[in-house]
Structure formats: C-alpha cells, structure tokens
Write an enzyme that holds these catalytic residues in place. Structure first.
Site, PDB file in Angstrom:
ATOM      1  N   HIS A 259       0.837  -1.209   0.000  1.00 16.69           N
ATOM      2  CA  HIS A 259       0.000   0.000   0.000  1.00 16.69           C
ATOM      3  C   HIS A 259       0.877   1.266   0.000  1.00 16.69           C
ATOM      4  CE1 HIS A 259      -3.613   2.372   1.407  1.00 16.69           C
ATOM      5  NE2 HIS A 259      -2.654   3.140   1.902  1.00 16.69           N
ATOM      6  N   GLU A 260       1.807   1.315   0.937  1.00 22.93           N
ATOM      7  CA  GLU A 260       2.666   2.509   1.035  1.00 22.93           C
ATOM      8  C   GLU A 260       3.554   2.650  -0.197  1.00 22.93           C
ATOM      9  OE1 GLU A 260       1.815   4.577   3.236  1.00 22.93           O
ATOM     10  OE2 GLU A 260       0.627   3.211   4.490  1.00 22.93           O
ATOM     11  N   HIS A 263       1.822   4.825  -2.647  1.00 23.39           N
ATOM     12  CA  HIS A 263       1.959   6.254  -2.340  1.00 23.39           C
ATOM     13  C   HIS A 263       3.352   6.756  -2.741  1.00 23.39           C
ATOM     14  CE1 HIS A 263      -1.788   6.944  -0.220  1.00 23.39           C
ATOM     15  NE2 HIS A 263      -1.557   6.008   0.690  1.00 23.39           N
ATOM     16  N   GLU A 289      -4.666   8.035  -2.580  1.00 21.98           N
ATOM     17  CA  GLU A 289      -5.171   6.752  -2.081  1.00 21.98           C
ATOM     18  C   GLU A 289      -5.451   5.795  -3.239  1.00 21.98           C
ATOM     19  OE1 GLU A 289      -5.067   6.180   1.036  1.00 21.98           O
ATOM     20  OE2 GLU A 289      -6.323   4.425   1.394  1.00 21.98           O
TER      21      GLU A 289
END
EC number: 3.4.17.19
Lengths: 483, 483
Positions: A259-260, A263, A289
C-alpha cells in the site's frame, strides 16, 4: 516569464522549510528519543509558522494574483491554482482563530486518546463540539457552493462537493449492499493464515524482497517501522515508507508495505521538471489513495500476484502456503466494527457511515452527542453488526480529534479510482503474471504521477480516463473477484 | 529587560532553523538513502543561508550592539558576546567571497578524497593553496592581534592566539618527548585483543549496557551507526551519538561510544534556563573535546574502569579478557603515522605537527608544496617514524580540505584540560571503583556543563579550576599511568 521566476524563487524557501519539517516528522515517527516530544513539537510548529509567513507575504500574493490572470500554459496555471489555494486558506481564516484552533487540536487528541482508552464518548464530546464549531466558522470564512461541508472537503479533495459525493455514495451504497449480500453467502470469512505466527527478521526480508521486485527504489527510498504505516516525501529523491509487525497474520505487514509503495511511487514518479515547484506533490488525498489501493487491492489480491508471492512466502518466510491459500487469505470477507482492519468489500460502508455523520454534523442536522447512537444504527443497517462499545465504535479513528473533517470520503474515492484505473489498463493480470511491474509503473507514471499537482483531480481523471470517478468499476471488480 | 526579550525572540527563529538543519545532518549521516545527496545538500545550504540572513538582520545587529553596552549580568553579557561573534563573521567577510569559498570547499573535499586514494599530494595542492589564500584574506577581514592564524583559531577556540598555543605546545613537546622516551622503553606496543574478532550484535549490546551504566539517558539520547563516530545536538532534550563496528579490535567501537558520551553529556547537562538562547551549546571545541576525552582517556583507561568492564566483556561480548588484559589493551603505546588510530601518548605529537604546519602556512612562512616534506621530517623527529606515502602522511585528515584551519590545536587543548579536570577532582578513581558515575556527571555539570557558552573558555577555566590550561597535568597522568 519573469513573474514565474520571481514566484518560484520565493516559493523555494517554502519548499525547503516544508522538506525540513517532513524530515523532522519522519524522525519523530521512527527514531526520535521518547523524551523529546515537546521540544520537537515547538520546532516543527515554528517552522510551520515561518512557512505561513512566507505564503502570506503581500508581494508574493500580488505576484500569484498576477500569474492567475496571465498564466500561459498548464504549468503556470497549475502554479497559480495551487498557490492560490494555500494563500486563500491562510488569509481567509483569521490568524488568531487558527492559532486557537491549533491549540484546541493538541488537547483534543490527548482527550480522544483517553476517551478511547476508557471507551467514554462523553469525555470527548465537548472537544468535538468545539472542533465542529470552529470548522463551521472556517467554512463560512472560506465560502462554499452548496454545503458548508464542501469548504472542508475541498481542502482534501479539491473541487469536490456534496453534490458529487452524495449521488456517488448513494449509488455505491445500493450496489455495494447487493454485492455484499451476494458475497457473504458464498465466500469464506476466516483463513488459518490469520493465526500463523511469523519470524520478524524473515518478514522484514520478505517485505524488502517484494518491494525490490515491484520496483521500490532503495537508492531513493527507505522502509522503516512505526506505530502506524505511512509514506512521507522528503524530496523528489528521498521518499520513505514504514510498516508494522504483529508477530502473526503477516498480510497486515506485507499489504501495508505494498500500500505505502503505491503512495511512494506516486511521489517518486512526478516529473523532475516540477522539482521544487508548488506542483511537486500528489494532487489530492483521493488520487493518492487510488495509487496505494491500486497496488494493495487491485494488484496484490489477484491470483497472478499470489502466484508470484508463493515461492517468496515459502522460501523467505518459511510458511507453507500456496498461491490459492494466499489468495483466500488476502480476500477474507468478514464484517467487523474496526475500519482499518476491514476487508475490501465492507470497508466502504465504514467510510459512507462516517461521511454521512460528519456532513450532517457540519450542516447542523445532528448533534455531537447523537453520534454514538447514529453510528451504531448505521453499522447495524449497513453491516448487520454492533460495536461492543464506543472505543470500537465512534471513538475508533483519530481523524475528528485532529480536526480532519472532510477527510474520510477520500478513502472511498481512492478505492473507486483504483478500480477505475484497472479497467482502463489492458492486460493488467498478464503483466503481473509476467512479473512485468515496470510496465505497470510506467502506465501510472504517464496517466497520473508525472503531472504532480498540475491538474485538479476532476480534470486529471477526465484527461487520463475520459470520465469522472465512477463506482461501477469497483462493483465490477468485486463481482469478478468474489465468485 | 525588553531588549533581551526582543533579541531572544528573533534568535528563536535562528535556533529553530539550526535544530532543523541538525536533524537533516544527523539523518544524512545515518539513514538517508544513498541517492539523495544533492537535493539534501541544497536544502541544508538554503537553511544555512536563511540563518545567515536572520543573523545579519540590521535591526537585530543594532539590538545586539545595544545589549553589549547595557548588559547587566553574565547571562546578558554572554548573549551579547556569542551573538557578536556570529554577526562579526558574517558581516566582516563579504558575502560573495564566502559563497565562492563555500563552492571551493565542496570541490576541494572531492579532490582531497581522490588525491588521498591515489596518494598524490600534488593533486590536492592547488586546492589547498586556494583555501589558504582565502583563509589569509578572511583573517585580514576579521582582524587579529599577533598572527593572522589567531583569527582562524579564534573561530574554534574563542580567545586563544599563537601567544597561548606556542609556549604551551613547546613545553608540552619537550616534556612529552621525555615521557615518550621513558614509556617506550618499559611499555607494551601490542596486545592480543587487537586481533580478537567480535560479534556485532553482542558489541551493540555491550555499548548500550556500558552507556546505560555510565549515565546515557536513552529517553533523550540515541546511539546509531555511521562512517565516523560523532555527536550531534538536535535540541536540549535530543542528543545523539554514533559509533562504528570493525569486526575485530572492539576497543575502537567501545571507546568511541564512551568518547561521544562525553560530548553528549556536556550538551545534555547545559542549564535548562539557557534553552533556545545563544548560550545553549558547548562553548568551544577544546572544552568540548575535554569532555569526551575525560571519559575516554581519563575515566575509561583507569584500572578501576577496566575492573568494572571485565564482567561485561566476559558476559556480554563473550570475550575472555580480565581487567588487567583490558587495561593493557586500552593503553598500548605504539607510534603510527595515522592520527585517529594513535595512542594517548603519541597522539599530541600528531597535533603539534599539524599546528606548526598550518600556522606557518597562514603566516606565509612555508608553501603548500613543501608540506609533505616538512610533515615527514617532523614525523621522524617527534616519533621516529616515516609515513609510507602521502595518503598516510599529509593527506590523511579531511580537515584542511574542509577549510578547517585552526581546528587541530583544540584536540590537544581537550586532552590537556581533560587531565587538568582529573587532578581537580578528588577521589575520581574511588568513584569509578564504586560505579558512582552520577557524582562524576554532577561534578562536570557544576564545573563546566551548566554554563553552556556563558563564559569564554579562558574565563570558564579560571572560574572552575583557578588557572589557565596547563600541560603539567597531562604529563602527570602519563607518569602515573605508564609505570
């Protein structure tokens, strides 16, 4: 254009101070000695106030206003637009009220922590009431089109109003409900890997290996550990992510890393020409997001990706799970009261619930004291569950205590846009199967990353995908994945 | 006094920016991704230039000048004195020349690294020539009493001139030579522990255990790893040290930790009333070095300390050495060409040699091109050894490439003052024997630390020990220890 140069020269100082503050923040979340909090808070807030002074410099504001009229291309228009937004915020809200508000927030977070520990909403309520009062005043200062809530939402998701979110979320609620009813009849709600313990060092190695393979640039990026996973951009050439470790249930650590990564990749792939300008940075929380969720729920939860993971999990983590196990483990659907631990199907109900409550709060339709009851009713209605207490109900998230009202909808926007990207990207699964992550990264760079903040979210979506955010792709993803 | 408040309010911004830059520096030496160097350098140099702008603000300078006249107590006098020094440096040297010089330094370090690798002094010589030229010009701008070298030395050791250092170092040279001749006849020049390998994790634990026991405050301090050990103060409540690990010869890692502890303790024990003022910070390099060397060579190399270490080394490091072994291992005397690896007896000859060369360079008595020859002659004369090449001779230290001329003498001042403190401190060995490190810390706090930069070094020494720096204590220490 001489005007642009003057603006960028002045902005350079703001950029430098913002990067310094980012390093201070990263440090305070990772390595800072525990006893240091107060002094560090003083330093960062002073730097923040220097940034504010530079942003509201009268000469600078005049230049930005001139640029707004004279901007000749998307780059210049973007600069004027982004700077105007910051200036607007700092100049419309009286400095004194902003200071009072900031003091309130510091205390409110402390009280919320305590209230959550004791599961006592009434302890937190007076602070939330004051926060709501401030936010409603701020909305009046900032101005809005349809609802005072728009002024708050716009801070996080530029250009969006309740007239965008209401119909979108209502359609989503309707279709998601149907999907959820269908899925819960046929899908599993538990997997043995949830209780499988793991070795911390092996887990770290697995995280780093997966990151390397999907394209994490360790020459310009780091992975560390913190209380909650986050990504922070310390410069175009220095982006850092964190994860957490819980002894068992390894997907929590691994999926956080993936997930990170999404980003971080966004920030890293912004066009170098935007370096040190107001356009260097992701454009909004929703678009950001969408990038993290694209990797986490679109890419990582495909069967192709779990096939890619299988040998890594077996050899590095020494856990004997095949790709089918991994797929099932990653796609458990089980309604629970806690948002951050929720599955991809039920997650957006948590957001819709929060959105409806905070919108009604700001519009004056409900009172802070009514929140727990409304919360629990909606929980029952959407997911058929009841929080045991406020601590796993209306007190679970830190956001409101931080004054982050208007923030929650961006999570769902991110989910919807992530799915939307998937159905615009031909042969995604084939690329994953071939471990061809470079092509995926390039696609995201071309469609989203490289622009930084040049186009506001709606314009960017139109430009890259030819339509506004649309919930049907997310529903389609659920339909195809959970069968 | 309203004037003091105005000054401190303005200074607060300088302090904040300096602390931010310290965090950026710590980060760049420890955790920063390798690919980030350029952008980070840009950020820190911009912040440095903001500090410079604030320091040379015309109104601020006026206030400081007013305070200089009106200061009523040591606190106010100290503030005026310390600020005047910074202002003086930035205003006397033309900004343009300082910028040119800074650019030269960046290149000079690169060239020095290359020259050292290739052991080719001539490659570095043109850069050192330019640096010396700049330094001589700066000395003229800054003014001096006896020698242009004074202006440079004063930057690092306020108030000292060649008239202090020349006689001090000449006496030291004479007496040290005698001691060295005596010691080398009777003392060992090798110990088996030098070649003993160690386990890295156990070494880390030993370092942390020793630190805890001598009073390292992990709540406000950290220990990390870097290419060269250093201490950095990120605030009064956040001080960090680093060490290194070499697989064998564990005293290098342990004594570095104890050395840096001395620096860190100084910064940590400064009076809280000086927080955020120009007086929060160690007063000079020499006084700072006296604190690190006090712990490293005065405390840690006593038989009482090696007795304290014995069980820790045995149990944690799993190396079977008794306290007598440790004492012998810590006190090896062996002349070698490399300063940083030299023993306590020969170390100061390395400094005297550098001092004599850099003084003569600045006074125009020798040329840069003559350095290698002079270096080798002095090495032969003082220690009876010859460097194999320039890389282990005149090119070994980074200091001159950084423009740090006038810096070296502070190392010897630190050694001498460390010994001077020892003989002013009754029953030091008994306190060590009783593991009563708190009393030692308190003594240092009262005599030195708490004052921060309130008194210039000479005044501080007079105030706390009743006499100026005196080499006889260091000689006495050698006489008592090496028999």
């Amino acid at each position: 254009m001489d005007l642009v140069k003057k603006i960028l020269d002045h902005y350079e100082k703001i950029w430098v101070l913002a990067k310094a503050n980012a390093v201070l923040e990263w440090d305070s979340e990772t390595y800072m000695p525990k006893g240091e909090t107060k002094e560090r808070g003083f330093i960062t807030s002073k730097i923040e106030s220097m940034i504010q002074d530079l942003m509201t410099d009268k000469e600078f504001i005049k230049w930005v206003e001139q640029l707004e009229e004279k901007a000749e291309n998307d780059f210049e228009k973007g600069i004027a637009r982004v700077l105007k937004r910051s200036i607007y915020y700092y100049t419309k809200i009286p400095k004194k009220e902003l200071e009072e508000y900031n003091k309130l927030i510091v205390e409110a977070v402390r009280v919320w922590e305590d209230a959550k520990k004791k599961s006592d909403f009434n302890r937190f309520a007076p602070y939330l009431e004051k926060i709501v009062e401030f936010k409603r005043k701020f909305a009046e200062y900032l101005g809005y089109k349809y609802s005072p809530y728009d002024a708050l939402l716009d801070r996080y998701e530029e250009g969006y109003t309740v007239k965008d979110i209401d119909p979108l979320f209502n359609r989503l609620k309707r279709d998601l409900k149907k999907e959820y009813e269908r899925i819960k009849e046929i899908w599993h709600d538990y997997h043995w890997l949830e209780n499988e313990p793991y070795n911390r060092e092996r887990m770290e190695l697995l995280n780093k290996t997966v990151l390397s393979m999907i394209g994490f640039d360790f020459n310009h990026m780091r992975l560390d550990v913190s209380a909650h996973p986050f990504t922070i951009e310390l410069g175009l050439y220095d982006i850092r992510i964190t994860t957490w470790y819980h002894k068992k249930d390894f997907r929590r650590s691994l999926l956080a890393v993936i997930h990170e990564f999404g980003h971080a990749l966004y920030e890293r792939q912004i066009d170098e020409k935007l370096w040190k300008t107001p356009l260097q940075g992701g454009v909004s929380l929703g678009i950001h997001e969408s990038q993290s969720r694209f990797w986490e729920i679109v890419v990582a939860k495909t069967k192709e990706f779990t096939q890619f993971l299988e040998p890594l999990v077996k050899n590095i983590l020494k856990i004997d799970a095949d790709s089918e196990d991994l797929f099932k483990y990653f796609t458990i659907v089980r309604p629970i009261p806690i948002r951050v631990e929720s599955d991809d199907v039920t997650y957006n109900f948590h957001i819709i619930l929060r959105y409806e409550i905070e919108r009604d709060l700001i519009e004056g339709k409900i009172d802070v004291r009514d929140i727990p009851e409304i919360w629990n009713e909606k929980m029952e209605q959407y997911l058929g569950i009841k929080p045991k207490n406020d601590s796993e109900g209306a007190l679970q998230d830190i956001h409101w205590s931080l004054g982050a009202i208007g923030y929650f909808p961006t999570y769902t926007l991110g989910n919807l846009i992530a799915a939307q990207i998937k159905y615009n990207f031909p042969d995604l699964e084939t690329h994953i199967e071939n471990k061809n992550f470079a092509t995926i990264r390039e696609y995201l760079r071309e469609k989203i990353h490289k622009y930084g903040s040049m186009y506001e979210p709606k314009v960017l979506l139109e430009k890259s995908f030819g339509e506004p955010v649309n919930e049907k792709y997310f529903i389609k993803l659920l339909r195809e994945r959970y069968r």
